[in-house]
Design an enzyme around this catalytic site. Structure first.
Site, short mmCIF file in Angstrom:
data_model
loop_
_atom_site.label_atom_id
_atom_site.label_comp_id
_atom_site.label_asym_id
_atom_site.label_seq_id
_atom_site.Cartn_x
_atom_site.Cartn_y
_atom_site.Cartn_z
N VAL A 1 -1.61 -7.82 -4.91
CA VAL A 1 -1.44 -9.03 -4.10
C VAL A 1 -2.49 -10.06 -4.50
O VAL A 1 -3.68 -9.75 -4.61
CB VAL A 1 -1.56 -8.72 -2.60
N ASP B 1 -6.11 3.03 7.82
CA ASP B 1 -7.52 2.62 7.81
C ASP B 1 -7.77 1.17 8.13
O ASP B 1 -8.80 0.81 8.68
CB ASP B 1 -8.09 2.77 6.38
N GLY C 1 0.82 -1.21 0.00
CA GLY C 1 0.00 0.00 0.00
C GLY C 1 0.85 1.26 0.00
O GLY C 1 1.72 1.41 0.84
N ALA D 1 -6.20 10.61 7.59
CA ALA D 1 -4.81 10.72 7.15
C ALA D 1 -3.79 10.84 8.29
O ALA D 1 -2.76 10.16 8.30
CB ALA D 1 -4.66 11.92 6.20
N GLN D 2 -4.08 11.69 9.27
CA GLN D 2 -3.09 11.94 10.33
C GLN D 2 -2.67 10.67 11.08
O GLN D 2 -1.47 10.38 11.15
CB GLN D 2 -3.64 12.99 11.33
N GLY E 1 -0.38 4.44 0.32
CA GLY E 1 -1.11 5.58 0.87
C GLY E 1 -0.27 6.29 1.92
O GLY E 1 0.95 6.14 1.97
N PHE E 2 -0.93 7.05 2.78
CA PHE E 2 -0.19 7.81 3.79
C PHE E 2 0.63 6.90 4.69
O PHE E 2 1.79 7.18 4.98
CB PHE E 2 -1.16 8.64 4.63
N GLU F 1 -18.18 17.85 1.87
CA GLU F 1 -17.28 18.52 0.94
C GLU F 1 -17.80 18.45 -0.49
O GLU F 1 -17.78 19.44 -1.23
CB GLU F 1 -15.88 17.91 1.03
#
Lengths: 451, 451
Positions: B90, B311, B23, B326-327, B25-26, B182
């Site tokens: 994967v 996540d 992964g 994200a944090q 991501g962040f 949003e």
């Protein structure tokens, strides 16, 4: 709401003439702009919601620019109160009744028609080649080409990691005109300069770029000294050029030149173009490529209310055929728009269309180009200076201040830091032919990565 | 070439440990960055070639930013000599043998595994809703949402021109979390501010944006005063909010809330997420959403060599569940990377993972937002000041100087000139359900446009 646009009437009670422009390319846009202050209703129809600055499309395909830097919504460009823009497609045309039917069902009655729907790829009847060798006409095409080129390196890295070898990274470009040369130079730039240090297993610089051109020379429209210079500049970028070689078959993973087979992980099409099918729908004379034969006022025979502009027109200027590139397209569109403006004002018709030829340019990668300049001076430029001229001219002609600024910034960044701007692979992860290529037996072995 | 990466050996002759990160991501990126100087081999695998800055994805969906402004090739971010990046997927995991098999056939043996493959949309078992109501997780999703939203206005303009009426421009957003809010605020902005003057027949400002939320309040994770403020700010943008309303069916052109039918030209999904299926593949305990239950060092039970981050982890910090944003993802990735670095050096293990919560923010269109700030001060912000904070923080956290500059420029332009940056419709011209909607009989009549 219904009459927001069409309900206004002319001061003297006459009905305003209706101008229908088909196509939002250079010719269509210029025509609409020339009509912005005329006392007419203008409707421009395009299949797409944006105008694409085609001369820079290859830079989107090859990851320097992003799509929105060279494309802009047509609505945002044409804001004149007398102009409406419809995103729609032509289904049929009735030139006698002066009526065009669109896919949505809308029927547009018109007094003048400006037909500027340009051209599309021609695979010379081999439509099955289209998905194996995409061409470059739209933003969608450019994103697809970018996906394939970048993906080829990713797949090679994977396969190298897995099996210790990978298929030859051959990129075959069919056609040695300006688009073919630009694509070839840019792929070589990507491989040698921009992504070279991104991979751990493969050496992208070992990629081979091959131009296959059927005629004896590349850049057929250029004078021989510039053709020779282009060849030299391409050689410096390690691009192989095969002239007088005709592609007889395209298959997943390779192309055939007669009996000879050339492996190809990505094949791109820059060979033939054919006129938009709307030319034939007019029911007037078309030439071999499907372009509409027009008189010196851009009218097809017997239709003074129709103008055909841009690529789709088989026009002549001072006895010479007008080439199918951006400059004459703009000039034709402008001519058609002005002709109608004058006619509506009851003024005298314009002089015959005259193509004011400022010359041609083709880039060959970073800092390399050829330019056949005819205005403001006459001369043949090569190499860095031609490239710099090309840069300046294209920034100048980009539509919209914002785009100009953005493109300038992207170029400055790319050329200063050797880093490409828009290297996203969007879409799926398959390449036609990759799976059938060079796959060794037993590749599912559990070779430890530390061996 | 083969051993370019793996062939190097450690000075003392020991075999270097292999860390596999799944992964990009962040969490995955931060883990790789924390390992950049460690004496290990790092392999990061992602399906896509780019890292996506998800908090700004909705701005791509709603035409403010272009994809390359919020996404960057993972290779370009991770350039450490000990790190390789594979674009692959994967297929299976063998935790006992510490082995992962990829789609290309590559088998990766590893000493440590950092699993950070995040989450995806959950349609609660109604997979047939997916193409009717796309969610927002990837660049591809964002481009598709942009296409649908912009196309709805184009189709309405066409139909208005053709028939004098058009379907209600209802945009239904399922889910009232930050993403739903949003999306809703941005669609309202587009309709009321940015494209309002682009059309001649329709009034885009008459578009209705409707949030449908199953629970009693929107922004469930926020304190009540900020929820109330968000409701007020949404009302100011003409966004309708239906709380306690559950979507029971989604069909082309409409959604059902029990017996009630709401017409919808574009339906968007911002309701459920589910963990990546790789969580279950581990064969350890997962929670109801499929998230992997981890201990306070981010290990699943019995696997000290595995870290689950972002996540996908059902983690707690000081007894409270860590949210899937994200944090904490970045902090978990960093924690995992540092833990491995220490372990390889033979040093003491880190303290348990602790989530340092700086607060949450959600924008509600132009100049409107709510922020629940916990660091560097504690406070609830609303309106312009919250929005400005949001802007600053997101520019700061964007990866890469170039992107930061580019996003800053795009925002400055958009907010100063009321003109959106990236309004291209890419792809086809169909909307599910458009054809079945409200089509009057005999719409193929030849109504002259001048009537």
């Amino acid at each position: 709401m219904r009459n927001f646009f069409w309900g206004d009437s002319v001061a003297n009670g006459a009905v305003r003439k209706r101008v229908l422009i088909l196509g939002g390319g250079f010719a269509g846009l210029k025509a609409a702009q020339a009509l912005a202050d005329a006392d007419v209703h203008v409707t421009l129809v395009d299949r797409s919601n944006h105008h694409t600055f085609q001369p820079l499309l290859y830079q989107v395909a090859l990851a320097v620019l992003s799509p929105n830097e060279i494309a802009q919504p047509i609505r945002a460009i044409l804001r004149a109160p007398n102009t409406q823009v419809l995103m729609d497609e032509v289904v049929s045309m009735d030139t006698a009744a002066q009526r065009v039917t669109l896919k949505s069902g809308t029927v547009l009655q018109h007094d003048y028609l400006i037909l500027a729907t340009g051209s599309t790829h021609s695979y010379f009847g081999k439509e099955e080649w289209a998905h194996l060798a995409p061409g470059l006409k739209t933003i969608e095409d450019a994103v697809e080409i970018r996906r394939r080129v970048l993906l080829a390196f990713e797949l090679a890295e994977n396969q190298m990691q897995e099996t210790g070898r990978h298929p030859a990274l051959n990129f075959v470009i069919v056609g040695g005109g300006p688009t073919g040369v630009e694509l070839a130079g840019s792929i070589s730039d990507i491989a040698r300069l921009y992504i070279r240090h991104d991979f751990k297993h493969i050496d992208p610089a070992k990629a081979e770029v091959i131009i296959v051109e059927g005629s004896p020379a590349i850049l057929g429209a250029y004078p021989p000294d510039l053709q020779a210079s282009a060849l030299k500049q391409l050689a410096a970028l390690d691009v192989k050029v095969r002239t007088g070689a005709r592609v007889t078959d395209i298959q997943p993973g390779y192309v055939m030149l007669g009996e000879e087979r050339i492996d190809s992980v990505v094949t791109l099409w820059a060979a033939g173009v054919q006129a938009s099918p709307l030319g034939k729908m007019l029911g007037v004379e078309v030439d071999r490529r499907g372009c509409v034969v027009v008189d010196d006022h851009l009218h097809p025979a017997g239709h003074p209310e129709i103008f055909v502009c841009g690529d789709l027109a088989a026009a002549t200027s001072e006895g010479k055929p007008v080439p199918g590139v951006a400059q004459p397209a703009m000039q034709m569109g402008d001519y058609a728009g002005k002709s109608i403006t004058l006619e509506v004002q009851g003024k005298q018709m314009q002089k015959p269309f005259h193509y004011f030829d400022k010359g041609d340019m083709a880039t060959i990668g970073r800092k390399a180009a050829v330019a056949n300049v005819k205005w403001p001076f006459k001369g043949h430029l090569s190499g860095f200076f031609a490239w710099f001229t090309w840069l300046t001219v294209h920034i100048f002609f980009l539509i919209g201040f914002r785009n100009r600024f953005s493109v300038f910034r992207s170029w400055a960044w790319t050329y200063a830091f050797f880093e490409e701007g828009s290297r996203l692979i969007v879409g799926d992860q398959t390449l036609p032919g990759w799976d059938v290529q060079d796959k060794p037996e037993g590749h599912l072995t559990t070779r430890p990565i530390d061996e």
